[in-house]
Design an enzyme around this catalytic site. Structure first.
Site, PDB file in Angstrom:
ATOM      1  N   GLU A 145      -6.697   2.011 -13.558  1.00 27.85           N
ATOM      2  CA  GLU A 145      -6.136   3.186 -12.881  1.00 27.85           C
ATOM      3  C   GLU A 145      -4.865   3.666 -13.589  1.00 27.85           C
ATOM      4  O   GLU A 145      -4.683   4.874 -13.810  1.00 27.85           O
ATOM      5  CB  GLU A 145      -5.839   2.856 -11.414  1.00 27.85           C
ATOM      6  CG  GLU A 145      -7.126   2.680 -10.616  1.00 27.85           C
ATOM      7  CD  GLU A 145      -6.911   2.436  -9.134  1.00 27.85           C
ATOM      8  OE1 GLU A 145      -7.869   2.635  -8.373  1.00 27.85           O
ATOM      9  OE2 GLU A 145      -5.808   2.047  -8.721  1.00 27.85           O
ATOM     10  N   LYS A 170       0.185   5.370  -6.066  1.00 23.58           N
ATOM     11  CA  LYS A 170      -0.832   5.399  -7.133  1.00 23.58           C
ATOM     12  C   LYS A 170      -1.692   6.663  -7.046  1.00 23.58           C
ATOM     13  O   LYS A 170      -1.892   7.384  -8.013  1.00 23.58           O
ATOM     14  CB  LYS A 170      -1.685   4.133  -7.029  1.00 23.58           C
ATOM     15  CG  LYS A 170      -2.803   3.949  -8.042  1.00 23.58           C
ATOM     16  CD  LYS A 170      -4.105   4.600  -7.695  1.00 23.58           C
ATOM     17  CE  LYS A 170      -4.697   4.274  -6.362  1.00 23.58           C
ATOM     18  NZ  LYS A 170      -5.210   2.938  -6.207  1.00 23.58           N
ATOM     19  N   HIS A 217     -27.496  21.582  -1.424  1.00 22.98           N
ATOM     20  CA  HIS A 217     -27.528  22.212  -2.745  1.00 22.98           C
ATOM     21  C   HIS A 217     -26.549  23.377  -2.829  1.00 22.98           C
ATOM     22  O   HIS A 217     -26.437  24.123  -1.873  1.00 22.98           O
ATOM     23  CB  HIS A 217     -28.954  22.697  -3.009  1.00 22.98           C
ATOM     24  CG  HIS A 217     -29.138  23.251  -4.375  1.00 22.98           C
ATOM     25  ND1 HIS A 217     -29.177  22.447  -5.497  1.00 22.98           N
ATOM     26  CD2 HIS A 217     -29.279  24.525  -4.799  1.00 22.98           C
ATOM     27  CE1 HIS A 217     -29.335  23.215  -6.560  1.00 22.98           C
ATOM     28  NE2 HIS A 217     -29.397  24.484  -6.171  1.00 22.98           N
ATOM     29  N   GLU A 250     -26.359  15.535  -4.043  1.00 19.58           N
ATOM     30  CA  GLU A 250     -27.780  15.725  -3.720  1.00 19.58           C
ATOM     31  C   GLU A 250     -28.668  14.851  -4.595  1.00 19.58           C
ATOM     32  O   GLU A 250     -29.794  14.513  -4.219  1.00 19.58           O
ATOM     33  CB  GLU A 250     -28.191  17.199  -3.838  1.00 19.58           C
ATOM     34  CG  GLU A 250     -28.214  17.748  -5.245  1.00 19.58           C
ATOM     35  CD  GLU A 250     -28.591  19.234  -5.274  1.00 19.58           C
ATOM     36  OE1 GLU A 250     -29.680  19.578  -4.813  1.00 19.58           O
ATOM     37  OE2 GLU A 250     -27.771  20.040  -5.760  1.00 19.58           O
ATOM     38  N   CYS A 309      -1.363   1.714  -3.150  1.00 18.44           N
ATOM     39  CA  CYS A 309      -2.367   2.786  -2.978  1.00 18.44           C
ATOM     40  C   CYS A 309      -1.778   4.196  -2.911  1.00 18.44           C
ATOM     41  O   CYS A 309      -2.264   5.108  -3.581  1.00 18.44           O
ATOM     42  CB  CYS A 309      -3.153   2.563  -1.695  1.00 18.44           C
ATOM     43  SG  CYS A 309      -3.492   0.854  -1.300  1.00 18.44           S
ATOM     44  N   CYS A 366       0.825  -1.218   0.000  1.00 24.07           N
ATOM     45  CA  CYS A 366       0.000   0.000   0.000  1.00 24.07           C
ATOM     46  C   CYS A 366       0.854   1.261   0.000  1.00 24.07           C
ATOM     47  O   CYS A 366       0.668   2.159  -0.815  1.00 24.07           O
ATOM     48  CB  CYS A 366      -0.928  -0.016   1.209  1.00 24.07           C
ATOM     49  SG  CYS A 366      -1.838   1.514   1.405  1.00 24.07           S
ATOM     50  N   TYR A 372      -8.709  -3.282 -11.598  1.00 24.03           N
ATOM     51  CA  TYR A 372      -8.381  -2.035 -10.897  1.00 24.03           C
ATOM     52  C   TYR A 372      -7.076  -1.406 -11.409  1.00 24.03           C
ATOM     53  O   TYR A 372      -7.028  -0.229 -11.739  1.00 24.03           O
ATOM     54  CB  TYR A 372      -8.147  -2.328  -9.414  1.00 24.03           C
ATOM     55  CG  TYR A 372      -9.357  -2.490  -8.555  1.00 24.03           C
ATOM     56  CD1 TYR A 372      -9.871  -1.405  -7.854  1.00 24.03           C
ATOM     57  CD2 TYR A 372      -9.969  -3.730  -8.388  1.00 24.03           C
ATOM     58  CE1 TYR A 372     -10.953  -1.551  -7.001  1.00 24.03           C
ATOM     59  CE2 TYR A 372     -11.061  -3.881  -7.541  1.00 24.03           C
ATOM     60  CZ  TYR A 372     -11.541  -2.789  -6.860  1.00 24.03           C
ATOM     61  OH  TYR A 372     -12.609  -2.927  -6.020  1.00 24.03           O
TER      62      TYR A 372
HETATM   63  P1  NDP Z   1      -7.860  -7.566 -10.966  1.00 24.71           P
HETATM   64  O1  NDP Z   1      -8.249  -8.919 -10.526  1.00 24.71           O
HETATM   65  O2  NDP Z   1      -8.696  -6.397 -10.576  1.00 24.71           O
HETATM   66  O3  NDP Z   1      -7.714  -7.543 -12.542  1.00 24.71           O
HETATM   67  C1  NDP Z   1      -6.973  -8.500 -13.249  1.00 24.71           C
HETATM   68  C2  NDP Z   1      -7.198  -8.313 -14.730  1.00 24.71           C
HETATM   69  O4  NDP Z   1      -6.349  -9.187 -15.456  1.00 24.71           O
HETATM   70  C3  NDP Z   1      -8.627  -8.640 -15.148  1.00 24.71           C
HETATM   71  O5  NDP Z   1      -9.005  -7.766 -16.161  1.00 24.71           O
HETATM   72  C4  NDP Z   1      -8.489 -10.073 -15.653  1.00 24.71           C
HETATM   73  O6  NDP Z   1      -9.462 -10.437 -16.584  1.00 24.71           O
HETATM   74  C5  NDP Z   1      -7.138  -9.981 -16.342  1.00 24.71           C
HETATM   75  N1  NDP Z   1      -6.460 -11.280 -16.477  1.00 24.71           N
HETATM   76  C6  NDP Z   1      -6.191 -12.167 -15.510  1.00 24.71           C
HETATM   77  N2  NDP Z   1      -5.515 -13.218 -16.026  1.00 24.71           N
HETATM   78  C7  NDP Z   1      -5.357 -12.976 -17.348  1.00 24.71           C
HETATM   79  C8  NDP Z   1      -4.730 -13.666 -18.425  1.00 24.71           C
HETATM   80  N3  NDP Z   1      -4.146 -14.848 -18.237  1.00 24.71           N
HETATM   81  N4  NDP Z   1      -4.761 -13.124 -19.647  1.00 24.71           N
HETATM   82  C9  NDP Z   1      -5.370 -11.939 -19.842  1.00 24.71           C
HETATM   83  N5  NDP Z   1      -5.961 -11.221 -18.882  1.00 24.71           N
HETATM   84  C10 NDP Z   1      -5.963 -11.727 -17.647  1.00 24.71           C
HETATM   85  O7  NDP Z   1      -6.347  -7.410 -10.474  1.00 24.71           O
HETATM   86  P2  NDP Z   1      -5.404  -6.140 -10.386  1.00 24.71           P
HETATM   87  O8  NDP Z   1      -4.051  -6.665 -10.625  1.00 24.71           O
HETATM   88  O9  NDP Z   1      -5.906  -5.037 -11.236  1.00 24.71           O
HETATM   89  O10 NDP Z   1      -5.551  -5.717  -8.859  1.00 24.71           O
HETATM   90  C11 NDP Z   1      -5.317  -6.666  -7.820  1.00 24.71           C
HETATM   91  C12 NDP Z   1      -6.141  -6.351  -6.602  1.00 24.71           C
HETATM   92  O11 NDP Z   1      -5.582  -5.228  -5.940  1.00 24.71           O
HETATM   93  C13 NDP Z   1      -7.580  -5.960  -6.891  1.00 24.71           C
HETATM   94  O12 NDP Z   1      -8.419  -7.078  -6.962  1.00 24.71           O
HETATM   95  C14 NDP Z   1      -7.920  -5.069  -5.740  1.00 24.71           C
HETATM   96  O13 NDP Z   1      -8.450  -5.855  -4.694  1.00 24.71           O
HETATM   97  C15 NDP Z   1      -6.610  -4.464  -5.344  1.00 24.71           C
HETATM   98  N6  NDP Z   1      -6.515  -3.061  -5.812  1.00 24.71           N
HETATM   99  C16 NDP Z   1      -7.400  -2.155  -5.320  1.00 24.71           C
HETATM  100  C17 NDP Z   1      -7.353  -0.851  -5.744  1.00 24.71           C
HETATM  101  C18 NDP Z   1      -8.332   0.137  -5.203  1.00 24.71           C
HETATM  102  O14 NDP Z   1      -8.973  -0.162  -4.204  1.00 24.71           O
HETATM  103  N7  NDP Z   1      -8.518   1.293  -5.817  1.00 24.71           N
HETATM  104  C19 NDP Z   1      -6.363  -0.387  -6.715  1.00 24.71           C
HETATM  105  C20 NDP Z   1      -5.500  -1.429  -7.183  1.00 24.71           C
HETATM  106  C21 NDP Z   1      -5.582  -2.706  -6.736  1.00 24.71           C
HETATM  107  P3  NDP Z   1     -10.884 -11.050 -16.136  1.00 24.71           P
HETATM  108  O15 NDP Z   1     -11.609  -9.969 -15.437  1.00 24.71           O
HETATM  109  O16 NDP Z   1     -11.491 -11.441 -17.431  1.00 24.71           O
HETATM  110  O17 NDP Z   1     -10.584 -12.218 -15.246  1.00 24.71           O
END
Ligand code: NDP
Length: 463
Positions: free
Chosen positions: A184, A50, A439, A444, A47, A42, A180
């Site tokens: 982002e 980022k 307002h 709102e 976080c 984080c 995510y």
């Molecule tokens: P996510 O699980 O959110 O996203 C992973 C992405 O990779 C999805 O689009 C997934 O597709 C794709 N994917 C997975 N495997 C493959 C593959 N073999 N080939 C192609 N595409 C693939 O993970 P992130 O890494 O973005 O983030 C990890 C975690 O960190 C999040 O789940 C969240 O909990 C946390 N996080 C939170 C944030 C916040 O609160 N603002 C910011 C950043 C991270 P599909 O959906 O089709 O499976």
């Protein structure tokens, strides 16, 4: 004392530090080991940096929008290296606070990789010694999944850890994934002027979010020049002239860009951690299995945060740590509550959400009333920017209970945090209706949507 420590924590991130510090405050003798930097994902590579980069990426829109309010903004320029070094200074400051918080509470902090040698034994690599503890907490977190091994040349791509400290800002980038981190970072890079393309295997970005939210963000990203290629995978990356990445997609398209970033989810850092020596079981993806009190299959070892397959969010790891301390050291059993967690995606525009999506609500409840407002934020009436804001409230028709709220637009994350309180209290739509509007504000709208936009019965939209 039979053991060197009452509690030893492996991993100095949000969950581990909180567990160690709180146990020490209660008079326990605590040790903690961190192999990288205190603060964990984080603070160091998640976080916090980022969000700083998100702020950096919003300025150019502000400069553009200023004209609508009578301002003339001269020539602007952006220096990536300044941002990286300013970020680094802030991370170092926060890391120092984590350390001093541990020290001032009497926690012995080790800068060392630590691995289990048995149910009560921890080996500290930097010290080449074994320490013993009555209880052990494993809070080692996760790490970005590197490019899929099936992708030829995947070693030419980067992950989010690398993206924060790139020596130069690339002119163009492909980001694979649409969760995510992908979304982002796409907003960050595009906001800093990088030609940005998302390549995603599914039909729409942000799988698991409300479909309308996903569609609106897709539209808004395209308005900001982000290209979104769906239902495609990267097959191969070759190095081009001058170090470019010649990227081959399924279907035959070839894109030449400066950088490729994989954002394909994260994996737990459980390799070679000695879990087997302590009898700590993992699932088939390496996550540590825990019961509802975060206890592992070894009765004196607990696991917290991203190393368990629960919800990968900083406040969740902290909450799990507080529950552990309460249960084990205060004698007040507390199970972590993972229900109705507000979350934000710090995209441009931002997403804030709490509770069920329309699709989940329709699956769960016979009747769902959907209240929706889609409008141009007031600020942009003068700037002329073509952008929309979405607010959506999902109500269980038979009970009037609010089961989900979704916001896309400025400050959506801030709204989601506050909305989580009434939802957690089990509020009804009537509670929203009897709340006076503030307002003029965007929020709102949340208390002035009196009639449902439509109703779903058994998942079918009614006329
Ligand atoms: P996510 O699980 O959110 O996203 C992973 C992405 O990779 C999805 O689009 C997934 O597709 C794709 N994917 C997975 N495997 C493959 C593959 N073999 N080939 C192609 N595409 C693939 O993970 P992130 O890494 O973005 O983030 C990890 C975690 O960190 C999040 O789940 C969240 O909990 C946390 N996080 C939170 C944030 C916040 O609160 N603002 C910011 C950043 C991270 P599909 O959906 O089709 O499976």
């Amino acid at each position: 004392m039979k053991y060197d420590f009452d509690l030893f924590v492996i991993g100095g991130g949000s969950g581990g530090v909180r567990a160690g510090r709180r146990a020490a405050v209660l008079g326990k003798k605590v040790g903690i080991a961190e192999e990288s930097r205190y603060g964990g994902t984080c603070v160091v590579r998640g976080c916090v940096p980022k969000k700083l980069y998100v702020y950096a990426s919003t300025f150019h829109e502000c400069f553009e929008d200023a004209a609508g309010y009578g301002w003339t903004v001269g020539e602007t320029s952006f220096d990536w290296k300044t941002l990286v070094s300013r970020k680094e200074a802030e991370i170092t400051r926060l890391e120092g606070l984590y350390r001093s918080g541990l020290n001032s509470n009497g926690v012995e902090a080790f800068d060392s990789r630590a691995v289990l040698r048995g149910p009560h034994e921890v080996y500290l690599e930097a010290e080449d010694r074994v320490v013993t503890a009555e209880r052990i907490v494993v809070a080692v977190g996760g790490t970005p999944r590197k490019g899929d091994a099936l992708i030829e040349g995947h070693e030419h791509g980067i992950v989010s850890d690398d993206a924060f400290d790139l020596p130069e800002l690339p002119k163009s980038i492909i980001i694979q994934g649409a969760g995510y981190i992908a979304v982002e970072f796409a907003g960050i890079f595009a906001g800093l002027g990088v030609d940005t393309t998302i390549v995603y295997r599914g039909p729409e970005i942000l799988n698991g979010f409300d479909n309308e939210v996903r569609a609106l963000l897709h539209e808004e990203y395209e308005k900001r020049g982000i290209k979104i290629i769906t239902e495609k995978l990267i097959e191969k990356i070759e190095l081009g002239k001058g170090g470019t990445r010649v990227t081959h997609l399924t279907g035959g398209d070839v894109l030449e860009v400066d950088q490729v970033m994989f954002a394909l989810g994260r994996v737990p850092m459980t390799d070679n951690l000695g879990l087997d020596l302590a009898g700590v079981e993992t699932d088939d993806r390496g996550y540590i299995k825990v019961n509802e009190y975060s206890r592992t299959s070894c009765e004196n070892i607990w696991a917290l945060g991203d190393v368990t397959d629960r919800v990968q969010l900083t406040p969740v790891a902290i909450h799990e740590a507080m529950c552990f301390v309460s249960t084990e050291y205060k004698g007040i059993p507390e199970k972590p509550d993972h229900d109705l967690i507000a979350t934000a995606v710090f995209s441009h525009p931002e997403i804030g959400t709490v509770g069920l999506t329309e699709e989940q609500a329709a699956e769960k409840y016979k009747k769902v009333d959907v209240f929706r407002a889609n409008f141009k934020p007031m600020k942009h009436t003068l700037t002329g920017r073509d952008t929309r804001m979405l607010m959506k409230i999902l109500v269980e028709g038979d009970t009037d209970k609010v089961v989900g709220v979704h916001v896309v637009g400025p400050d959506a994350g801030e709204m989601a945090q506050v909305l989580a309180i009434p939802l957690k209290m089990g509020c009804s739509k009537a509670d929203f209706d009897r709340t006076m509007a503030l307002h003029p504000s965007a929020a709102e709208e949340l208390v002035t949507m009196y009639e449902p936009t439509y109703t779903l019965v058994d998942g079918v939209k009614q006329d």
